[in-house]
Scaffold this active site. Structure first.
Site, PDB file in Angstrom:
ATOM      1  N   CYS A 128       0.837  -1.200   0.000  1.00  0.00           N
ATOM      2  CA  CYS A 128       0.000   0.000   0.000  1.00  0.00           C
ATOM      3  C   CYS A 128       0.870   1.247   0.000  1.00  0.00           C
ATOM      4  O   CYS A 128       0.613   2.201  -0.747  1.00  0.00           O
ATOM      5  CB  CYS A 128      -0.924  -0.018   1.224  1.00  0.00           C
ATOM      6  N   CYS A 129       1.913   1.246   0.831  1.00  0.00           N
ATOM      7  CA  CYS A 129       2.843   2.381   0.863  1.00  0.00           C
ATOM      8  C   CYS A 129       3.524   2.582  -0.489  1.00  0.00           C
ATOM      9  O   CYS A 129       3.750   3.715  -0.912  1.00  0.00           O
ATOM     10  CB  CYS A 129       3.896   2.166   1.942  1.00  0.00           C
ATOM     11  N   CYS A 239       8.155   3.169   5.441  1.00  0.00           N
ATOM     12  CA  CYS A 239       7.264   2.946   4.303  1.00  0.00           C
ATOM     13  C   CYS A 239       8.027   2.511   3.055  1.00  0.00           C
ATOM     14  O   CYS A 239       7.424   2.059   2.092  1.00  0.00           O
ATOM     15  CB  CYS A 239       6.446   4.197   4.011  1.00  0.00           C
TER      16      CYS A 239
END
EC number: 1.8.4.10
Length: 243
Positions: A128-129, A239
């Site tokens: 997602c990051c 991230c």
């Protein structure tokens, strides 16, 4: 606003910090000018954190030729979006570019993995990051020959060896961390002294602010990044932007 004394609070500058602040400010300005003079296309990746607002303020005040952009992940808290509007009013001559994720890619991820897949595993959270931060960052740095961040050594165990200058081999460019040696108290001393705009979430116990579902307030005495991806081990709390 109701005070919650058990939560993290913005650190107030002490005498020693204030006495040394002018020196730290001048040294930081020298570093920024050094970066500016050494490259033709320098870009600053602002997360809109207090550290990044400090750097933004110096760039704006001194008219430095350093482009500024931020990553609008699509999951930012409303307070962060409000800060963007405040930045526009405070620095009317400053051009801050917003980069957003590829809508089709993020929607495919949600369809395949679920809207809150980032809570299920480190792998899915990092995916997602990647979609919301790293892919837009790569586009934001296209054509640049150097970039800089607001990272500090104090922020986490994963940043304890951070240097002023490093090489981003993946993107074949230089990378700088101009406030790598600033303390949290020094950052806030500058912010408060100069009246620099900052995110209202800091007043609600958030010392580190990211996407809304991945950020929460912390208690006094906790690690300042304890509220980021709080469900993960502290050594995995990155991230991928700086790997």
């Amino acid at each position: 606003m109701i005070e919650r004394p058990n939560l993290w609070q913005i650190p107030q500058p002490d005498k020693a910090v204030l006495e040394n602040l002018a020196y730290k400010k001048e040294l930081l300005l020298q570093r920024l000018r050094q970066i500016e003079d050494s490259h033709s296309q320098v870009r600053f990746a602002s997360s809109l954190a207090a550290e990044d607002m400090l750097i933004t303020d110096l760039i704006a005040r001194h008219g430095l030729n350093i482009g500024i952009f931020t990553l609008d992940t699509g999951l930012l808290p409303q307070e962060t979006l409000d800060l963007l509007k405040l930045i526009e009013r405070t620095y009317p001559d400053l051009k801050l570019i917003r980069f957003q994720p590829n809508r089709a890619q993020t929607q495919n991820f949600i369809t395949e993995q679920g809207a809150q897949a980032y809570y299920e595993s480190v792998e899915l959270r990092r995916r997602c990051c990647f979609l919301r931060k790293i892919e837009p960052l790569n586009r934001a740095l296209n054509g640049a020959d150097a970039w800089l961040t607001g990272q500090r050594r104090e922020q986490s165990t994963t940043r304890s060896e951070l240097a002023f200058a490093e090489r981003d081999n993946a993107r074949n460019m230089d990378k700088y961390n101009p406030i790598f040696d600033w303390s949290e108290r020094e950052v806030w001393a500058y912010i408060l002294q100069q009246g620099v705009p900052y995110n209202r979430l800091y007043q609600q116990g958030y010392p580190s602010i990211g996407c809304d579902p991945c950020t929460r307030p912390i208690k006094q005495g906790e690690d300042i990044r304890a509220g980021r991806w709080w469900w993960e081990n502290k050594d995995s709390k990155e991230c991928g932007l700086h790997k």
